[in-house]
Structure formats: C-alpha cells, structure tokens
Design an enzyme around this catalytic site. Structure first.
Site, PDB file in Angstrom:
ATOM      1  CG  ASP A 138      -0.208  -0.059   2.346  1.00 13.70           C
ATOM      2  OD1 ASP A 138       0.538  -0.806   2.644  1.00 13.70           O
ATOM      3  OD2 ASP A 138      -0.761   0.649   3.332  1.00 13.70           O
ATOM      4  CD  GLU A 152       3.883   0.567   6.760  1.00 14.30           C
ATOM      5  OE1 GLU A 152       4.734   1.196   7.802  1.00 14.30           O
ATOM      6  OE2 GLU A 152       3.590   1.490   6.081  1.00 14.30           O
TER       7      GLU A 152
HETATM    8 ZN   LIG Z   1       6.702   2.100   4.298  1.00 15.55          ZN
END
Ligand SMILES: [Zn+2]
Length: 404
Positions: free
Chosen positions: A96, A161
């Site tokens: 992401d 994340e």
């Molecule tokens: Zn990162």
C-alpha cells in the site's frame, strides 16, 4: 561455488536487470494502492501483478491471506517462498501507499512514473516500491543462477501498512507462518548511505489533555476557572516529572533518551477578553523500550488528579504503540546482513534504534529476529517522492546474497 563467487554472479545478474527493474517500478506506480478506508482502491491490482511476476520467474509456492476491512474491501497479503530448507529468511514489504496529497506540489502526475538524474519519481517509489521490486528481482536472480540456498528466500507482501496494519502485518504475524528459527528483513527504513541497520524502536504514545474550568469575562476572573491556566500549570509540572523520572539513556538510539513533547494545541476562545472554560492540548511521547507505557499513563493520570481541584484535568490516550523487545545486535540476521552489505558495498555498518515504529514490531513480539534496513533518502510520503536507481539495484543484490 563459494559465496564470494556467487556474490560476483549476483552482482552481474542484477546489473543486467537494471532497465527491467526501472520499468517494473514504473508500472507499480501506475497502480495506486491507497487504503479503501480513506477512499482508495486498495492493493488488489498490485497483488495480482506481483503474483503474475512470481509465476513468471518460476516461483511455485505463493499463498494468499486475505482479510476484509471495515469498508468490506478485500485486503490481500502474499506469502511466497523459494527453496525447501528448514529455515527461511523473510523479506517483508508493504504494497500500500499513502495518497498523493497536494497535487500542486508535484512536478508531474504522481501516478505516472518518470526518470530524471538517476531517480525514479512517483508516489510509492520509495515507500515501499523500491524494496518490493528489489525483492522480486532478487528472487529472479536466485532462481536463474540456481543458487545453492542455505536458507529459503521468503517474500512477504502485506497490505495496510500505512493505516495501522490491521489487515496486514498485525494479522499475518499471528497466522503461525513465521517461526523463531526464521529471520526477517523489513526494508522500510534506511539512510541514504545504507550503513545503518535498525534493531530497536521506541514506544509511541499520543496523549490528549483536556482541562475544564468555567468560562467568564476576563475582567472577572474570580467568577470563573481559567482552563488554559490550569493546563499550563499541569503541563509544566508533567514535563518536569516525566523528564526526571524516565531519564534512562540507551545509546543504541540516535536520540538516546525518551522524549515527551507538547505539540498540538486546539483553539480555545475567539476573543482576547474571554477566560477559556475548556483547553485541549496534545503530547507526543517516544518512550525507550525498557519502560512500560502503562506506567507512564498511570503517572500522568495521578498528576492530573492532583491538579484537579478547582477545575479538572482529563488524560486520554489518543494513540499508543508499545515497542517490541529489540532485536539483538549480535543476532544472526544482523550479522549476516552486515557481512553482505560490507561484501557488496565495501562499507561497514552499525546498528541503531529509531523513534518511529515499523511493522517489525509485530514479528519481534513473536520472537522472530528482525533487521530493518534499506538504502533510501528521506522522501516517503512527500511530494515528488523518488527512488534512487543505484540504491534499487544495489539493495536487490544484498537481498539476494542473504540466502547464500
Ligand atoms: Zn513504508
């Protein structure tokens, strides 16, 4: 072949991939992977692309762990492996990216990559695209060179994340995939010279302090309770208390002590002649891993109680991330990584602790030794984010050489 001659062939092999690596990273930039929880499309397109890449280079063990987020979107995670040894060195990257932010600050379209002065520009090129592409091409080199693997070359590509890892690393760490016999590299932090390996992180604690009093006209203070004054006195006391009690120095960290900093302050009243009845401020704390956040919070609450006589001070935890136990500087993964960086780059490396948090903590919590390392400029989340092509190629060589 011994590892020195393997390293030579890895060098040559990965140098020969340079142009392909640039176009792969550029392709990745064209697949924005922003969290559906903030209106993005998520990581599915990238997960499909990575799976096709892995199949294309002959990787057969590819597993998916999909989780559903609060919007009902599927958040994919890929766990893949080359080799049939007992032990695995995992390299974990996140798929992401953050949003582009203010478009006027970008020189070009953030989702159309371009190359200039040895750098590839675009959202996610640095965070975490560079390492993701470096990992895939390291796998390709290992397979094409038929490297005699001492450890399996494990690859983990996670979702989510940037928003908190609830549908990525946090969940995946609990699936029983990663054993304490395994080792892990998280290439999601680094310095431009590539000579620092992160082994420790501080706990992060964000506190919201609300002081409540009674609003009155400034000319009649005795009729009210000045919430701002209450807050200032409390915060001043708290600042003294925290710094004198939590004063341990840990030289592993660049900033070797815990930090407790007053940062944001909400607007209180509109006018200079009004005594505020409510005052809200925030504290950012970065606490060394030897301390427990529960103790810090309890101290804050006890002091707040003491200051709550005429008015009231309320302490709220806005966000907390408890640090994991640091990875030993003498652990196998840190030693091995240092050795390979030294062989490939001819530089010596040192270990360091940082005040931020990475996904390493979820695995360190489970007893997996994790080194955090990559070569990167400090451009993550910024406009005109870029990846230095030399770092992309050179990091890939280091990744590939870990399993020799
Ligand atoms: Zn990162």
């Amino acid at each position: 072949m011994d590892d020195v001659s393997y390293i030579d062939s890895i060098n040559n092999k990965i140098n020969s991939y340079k142009d392909e690596m640039i176009s792969s990273l550029s392709e990745l930039v064209g697949m924005p992977a922003i969290s559906p929880e903030i209106g993005g499309k998520g990581e599915l397109e990238r997960a499909g692309w990575i799976t096709e890449f892995l199949k294309g280079i002959g990787v057969t063990e590819i597993k998916r762990y999909d989780y559903t987020d609060t919007t009902g979107a599927t958040r994919p995670n890929i766990v893949s492996k080359v080799g049939t040894n007992k032990r695995t060195i995992w390299i974990l990257c996140h798929m992401d990216t953050v949003a582009a932010g203010d478009l006027s600050l970008w020189k070009q379209d953030p989702f159309k990559a371009y190359v200039e002065d040895g750098k590839i520009y675009g959202r996610g090129t640095n965070d975490n695209g560079q390492s993701l592409i470096a990992t895939l091409y390291a796998a390709k080199a290992i397979i094409e060179l038929k490297v005699n693997l001492q450890y399996n070359f494990g690859m983990v590509f996670v979702a989510d994340e940037e928003i908190g890892s609830h549908y990525g690393a946090e969940r995946l760490a609990k699936e029983g995939i990663f054993g304490s016999d395994d080792m892990m590299l998280v290439p999601d932090w680094g310095v431009p010279t590539g000579d620092k390996i992160e082994i420790a992180e501080k706990s992060i604690l964000w506190i919201k302090v609300t002081a409540s009093g009674k609003q009155v006209h400034a000319s009649t203070p005795e009729d009210g309770v000045n919430a701002y004054k209450l807050a200032v006195k409390f915060l001043n006391d708290l600042d003294d208390q925290l710094h004198s009690k939590y004063n341990v120095k840990d030289e592993r960290f660049d900033y070797p002590v815990s930090s407790f900093e007053m940062t944001k302050h909400d607007k209180n009243v509109d006018s200079i002649n009004i005594i505020p009845g409510k005052d809200v401020s925030y504290i950012d704390c970065r606490v060394l891993p030897n301390y427990k956040l529960d103790e810090v919070i309890a101290d804050m609450k006890a002091l707040a109680e003491k200051h709550s006589k005429k008015g009231k001070i309320n302490i709220e935890v806005f966000n907390r991330e408890d640090a994991a136990k640091p990875t030993d500087a003498n652990s196998e993964i840190v030693q091995l990584l240092s050795k390979r960086i030294n062989q490939i780059r001819k530089i010596s490396v040192s270990t360091v602790g940082i005040g931020g948090g990475t996904v390493a903590k979820y695995f360190r919590d489970n007893g997996v030794p994790v080194a955090v390392w990559s070569t990167e400029d400090d451009v993550a989340h910024q406009p005109n984010e870029y990846s230095v092509i030399d770092a992309l190629v050179s990091d890939s060589k280091v990744f590939a050489s870990l399993v020799l």
